[in-house]
Design a protein around this motif. Structure first.
Motif, mmCIF file in Angstrom:
data_model
loop_
_atom_site.group_PDB
_atom_site.id
_atom_site.type_symbol
_atom_site.label_atom_id
_atom_site.label_comp_id
_atom_site.label_asym_id
_atom_site.label_seq_id
_atom_site.Cartn_x
_atom_site.Cartn_y
_atom_site.Cartn_z
ATOM 1 N N LEU A 1 -15.137 -0.823 8.021
ATOM 2 C CA LEU A 1 -14.409 -0.577 6.770
ATOM 3 C C LEU A 1 -12.903 -0.624 6.992
ATOM 4 O O LEU A 1 -12.152 -1.104 6.129
ATOM 5 C CB LEU A 1 -14.814 0.776 6.188
ATOM 6 N N TRP A 2 -12.449 -0.130 8.134
ATOM 7 C CA TRP A 2 -11.012 -0.070 8.400
ATOM 8 C C TRP A 2 -10.403 -1.447 8.655
ATOM 9 O O TRP A 2 -9.177 -1.574 8.686
ATOM 10 C CB TRP A 2 -10.731 0.849 9.582
ATOM 11 N N THR A 3 -11.234 -2.468 8.866
ATOM 12 C CA THR A 3 -10.690 -3.820 9.053
ATOM 13 C C THR A 3 -10.268 -4.461 7.730
ATOM 14 O O THR A 3 -9.545 -5.457 7.732
ATOM 15 C CB THR A 3 -11.721 -4.744 9.730
ATOM 16 N N VAL A 4 -10.721 -3.900 6.600
ATOM 17 C CA VAL A 4 -10.349 -4.450 5.293
ATOM 18 C C VAL A 4 -8.863 -4.169 5.060
ATOM 19 O O VAL A 4 -8.430 -3.020 5.158
ATOM 20 C CB VAL A 4 -11.203 -3.821 4.178
ATOM 21 N N PRO A 5 -8.054 -5.198 4.757
ATOM 22 C CA PRO A 5 -6.607 -4.975 4.590
ATOM 23 C C PRO A 5 -6.305 -3.937 3.508
ATOM 24 O O PRO A 5 -6.875 -3.973 2.413
ATOM 25 C CB PRO A 5 -6.088 -6.364 4.186
ATOM 26 N N ALA A 6 -5.402 -3.020 3.825
ATOM 27 C CA ALA A 6 -5.039 -1.968 2.869
ATOM 28 C C ALA A 6 -4.454 -2.552 1.592
ATOM 29 O O ALA A 6 -4.560 -1.943 0.521
ATOM 30 C CB ALA A 6 -4.054 -0.999 3.509
ATOM 31 N N SER A 7 -3.861 -3.735 1.681
ATOM 32 C CA SER A 7 -3.251 -4.358 0.499
ATOM 33 C C SER A 7 -4.278 -4.703 -0.573
ATOM 34 O O SER A 7 -3.917 -4.932 -1.733
ATOM 35 C CB SER A 7 -2.500 -5.625 0.911
ATOM 36 N N ARG A 8 -5.567 -4.720 -0.201
ATOM 37 C CA ARG A 8 -6.601 -5.065 -1.182
ATOM 38 C C ARG A 8 -6.971 -3.899 -2.093
ATOM 39 O O ARG A 8 -7.664 -4.093 -3.091
ATOM 40 C CB ARG A 8 -7.852 -5.584 -0.455
ATOM 41 N N LEU A 9 -6.529 -2.694 -1.756
ATOM 42 C CA LEU A 9 -6.826 -1.545 -2.625
ATOM 43 C C LEU A 9 -5.784 -1.481 -3.736
ATOM 44 O O LEU A 9 -4.612 -1.197 -3.490
ATOM 45 C CB LEU A 9 -6.826 -0.244 -1.835
ATOM 46 N N GLN A 10 -6.216 -1.739 -4.942
ATOM 47 C CA GLN A 10 -5.319 -1.730 -6.103
ATOM 48 C C GLN A 10 -5.935 -0.893 -7.221
ATOM 49 O O GLN A 10 -7.074 -1.143 -7.610
ATOM 50 C CB GLN A 10 -5.066 -3.163 -6.586
ATOM 51 N N PRO A 11 -5.200 0.114 -7.736
ATOM 52 C CA PRO A 11 -3.870 0.531 -7.300
ATOM 53 C C PRO A 11 -3.906 1.184 -5.921
ATOM 54 O O PRO A 11 -4.931 1.732 -5.519
ATOM 55 C CB PRO A 11 -3.450 1.531 -8.381
ATOM 56 N N VAL B 1 2.661 2.843 8.618
ATOM 57 C CA VAL B 1 2.375 1.410 8.433
ATOM 58 C C VAL B 1 0.987 1.051 8.945
ATOM 59 O O VAL B 1 0.463 -0.016 8.631
ATOM 60 C CB VAL B 1 3.437 0.543 9.140
ATOM 61 N N ASP B 2 0.395 1.940 9.751
ATOM 62 C CA ASP B 2 -0.935 1.658 10.308
ATOM 63 C C ASP B 2 -2.057 2.225 9.441
ATOM 64 O O ASP B 2 -3.227 2.184 9.837
ATOM 65 C CB ASP B 2 -1.047 2.261 11.721
ATOM 66 N N ASP B 3 -1.739 2.741 8.274
ATOM 67 C CA ASP B 3 -2.759 3.322 7.404
ATOM 68 C C ASP B 3 -3.781 2.283 6.976
ATOM 69 O O ASP B 3 -3.476 1.083 6.868
ATOM 70 C CB ASP B 3 -2.116 3.946 6.165
ATOM 71 N N VAL B 4 -4.997 2.758 6.711
ATOM 72 C CA VAL B 4 -6.113 1.891 6.323
ATOM 73 C C VAL B 4 -6.705 2.387 5.009
ATOM 74 O O VAL B 4 -6.347 3.460 4.516
ATOM 75 C CB VAL B 4 -7.208 1.891 7.414
ATOM 76 N N ILE B 5 -7.606 1.601 4.441
ATOM 77 C CA ILE B 5 -8.377 2.092 3.302
ATOM 78 C C ILE B 5 -9.417 3.080 3.829
ATOM 79 O O ILE B 5 -10.269 2.725 4.645
ATOM 80 C CB ILE B 5 -9.081 0.956 2.547
ATOM 81 N N LEU B 6 -9.319 4.303 3.378
ATOM 82 C CA LEU B 6 -10.265 5.341 3.777
ATOM 83 C C LEU B 6 -11.440 5.377 2.808
ATOM 84 O O LEU B 6 -11.245 5.279 1.596
ATOM 85 C CB LEU B 6 -9.572 6.706 3.781
ATOM 86 N N CYS C 1 -14.412 6.951 -2.020
ATOM 87 C CA CYS C 1 -13.298 7.532 -2.795
ATOM 88 C C CYS C 1 -12.012 6.960 -2.189
ATOM 89 O O CYS C 1 -11.306 7.634 -1.461
ATOM 90 C CB CYS C 1 -13.295 9.048 -2.711
ATOM 91 N N GLY C 2 -11.758 5.696 -2.460
ATOM 92 C CA GLY C 2 -10.763 4.942 -1.721
ATOM 93 C C GLY C 2 -9.331 5.416 -1.882
ATOM 94 O O GLY C 2 -8.793 5.432 -2.988
ATOM 95 N N ARG C 3 -8.731 5.788 -0.763
ATOM 96 C CA ARG C 3 -7.292 6.058 -0.684
ATOM 97 C C ARG C 3 -6.774 5.441 0.613
ATOM 98 O O ARG C 3 -7.523 5.220 1.559
ATOM 99 C CB ARG C 3 -6.986 7.551 -0.710
ATOM 100 N N ILE C 4 -5.489 5.215 0.678
ATOM 101 C CA ILE C 4 -4.869 4.662 1.872
ATOM 102 C C ILE C 4 -4.295 5.811 2.693
ATOM 103 O O ILE C 4 -3.571 6.667 2.166
ATOM 104 C CB ILE C 4 -3.764 3.663 1.496
ATOM 105 N N GLY C 5 -4.645 5.847 3.988
ATOM 106 C CA GLY C 5 -4.166 6.948 4.817
ATOM 107 C C GLY C 5 -4.521 6.767 6.277
ATOM 108 O O GLY C 5 -5.076 5.745 6.691
ATOM 109 N N HIS C 6 -4.211 7.796 7.085
ATOM 110 C CA HIS C 6 -4.520 7.790 8.513
ATOM 111 C C HIS C 6 -6.032 7.730 8.728
ATOM 112 O O HIS C 6 -6.796 8.425 8.051
ATOM 113 C CB HIS C 6 -3.976 9.055 9.182
ATOM 114 N N ARG C 7 -6.441 6.966 9.721
ATOM 115 C CA ARG C 7 -7.868 6.839 10.033
ATOM 116 C C ARG C 7 -8.515 8.203 10.298
ATOM 117 O O ARG C 7 -9.675 8.429 9.943
ATOM 118 C CB ARG C 7 -8.058 5.936 11.253
ATOM 119 N N GLU C 8 -7.770 9.085 10.936
ATOM 120 C CA GLU C 8 -8.340 10.384 11.329
ATOM 121 C C GLU C 8 -8.867 11.188 10.146
ATOM 122 O O GLU C 8 -9.765 12.021 10.305
ATOM 123 C CB GLU C 8 -7.289 11.196 12.091
ATOM 124 N N ALA C 9 -8.338 10.948 8.947
ATOM 125 C CA ALA C 9 -8.795 11.712 7.779
ATOM 126 C C ALA C 9 -10.205 11.319 7.354
ATOM 127 O O ALA C 9 -10.876 12.102 6.657
ATOM 128 C CB ALA C 9 -7.829 11.504 6.613
#
Length: 305
Positions: free
Chosen positions: A137-147, A192-197, A220-228
């Motif tokens: 899941l984390w390989t999906v570019p964060a830019s694809r989560l809109q908004p 800058v290393d945040d991913v779609i969680l 429940c898609g949000r952009i953030g640190h992988r650890e979360a």
């Protein structure tokens, strides 16, 4: 085809929440009409109710006979998070979103099969599967989560909400625990290393799939640190254990596996999971869910550093 089948029974989680939420209660009063409208919209036959906690989920048959899942989502914050995440994932370790009607908050999804949950696996094996799904899941570019909803923006709102809720229940949680959790949330940042969680990745939300091995449902898609993204798996399976020391030992073993497979910062994993579990514990208490509070509070104590 449209509305054939059976009346919809609301999941117990929704019924409990509706007792404290007039808007949700009103929504439940018309959920049958919403389901029937969605069936007419996509020419579906109802087949069977599927297990759910906070939405209405049915197996349905499409006009060509293919199986699918109809999910009608209550009008809350999570409705605004799930569909954008499914669109962003586009079937990568998640069910494909076949259609969505915003006016009905109804989603038509790929029917995953055989759909066995992770809870039937030994704990270490389940943890390795969860780690594998996270990595995909984390390989999906964060830019694809809109908004681009950011976890850090949401986190900074939580301290005031937690304090307000706990303030109405004196003695619910020790002040030092509340101070520690709210400080973690207040300072939670982004990078800058945040991913779609996924946001709710645990044993009941990962199902076996003939298409790609395992898929994660109910994001429940949000952009953030992988650890979360580790928090939900550390507090599940739900209610299986309440002893703080045994919970700590179980979760430390899980964290060791995740560190080996995913190279995570375990201190950040523990911090977010602790603060998030205490936040949910307080919400459970004020929502009339004492058993959930006991479980979540024990998890929070087991993760406190």
């Amino acid at each position: 085809m449209a509305a054939s089948g059976f009346p919809v029974a609301a999941p117990i989680g929704l019924v409990r929440s509706a007792a404290e939420d007039p808007a949700l209660s009103a929504w439940l009063g018309r959920v049958d009409q919403l389901v029937d409208a969605a069936c007419r919209r996509w020419d579906l036959d109802k087949v069977a109710a599927l297990p759910a906690q906070y939405s209405v989920v049915l197996e349905v048959r499409q006009p060509d006979g293919a199986p699918a899942v109809l999910k009608v989502i209550p009008p809350d914050d999570f409705a605004a998070l799930e569909v954008p995440a499914l669109r962003a994932y586009d079937g990568e370790s998640s069910p494909r979103l076949l259609a969505y009607d915003e006016t009905l908050d109804a989603a038509l999804l790929e029917r995953v099969g055989p759909a066995r949950p992770l809870s039937h696996l030994p704990d270490d094996e389940a943890t390795r599967v969860l780690a594998t799904v996270m990595r995909r899941l984390w390989t999906v570019p964060a830019s694809r989560l809109q908004p681009p909803n950011r976890l850090s923006d949401w986190a900074t709102q939580r301290p005031a909400i937690m304090r307000s809720r706990a303030g109405g229940r004196p003695g619910l949680v020790p002040p030092d625990l509340l101070d520690q959790a709210t400080e973690i949330l207040r300072c939670w940042d982004s990078s800058v290393d945040d991913v779609i969680l996924h946001g709710d990745l645990h044993h009941a939300n990962v199902l076996s799939s003939d298409r790609c091995g395992w898929v994660a449902i109910d994001p429940c898609g949000r952009i953030g640190h992988r650890e979360a993204d580790v928090a939900a798996m550390l507090r599940n399976p739900w209610g299986a254990e309440l002893d703080v020391e045994r919970l700590r030992a179980r979760n430390e073993r899980r964290l060791d596996i995740l560190r080996a497979m995913l190279d995570l910062d375990l201190d950040r994993c523990r911090q977010w999971a602790f603060a998030n579990s205490l936040d949910l514990a307080i919400w459970s208490a004020v929502s009339g869910r004492p058993d959930d509070f006991d479980h979540l509070f024990a998890v929070a104590l087991s993760l406190r550093e």
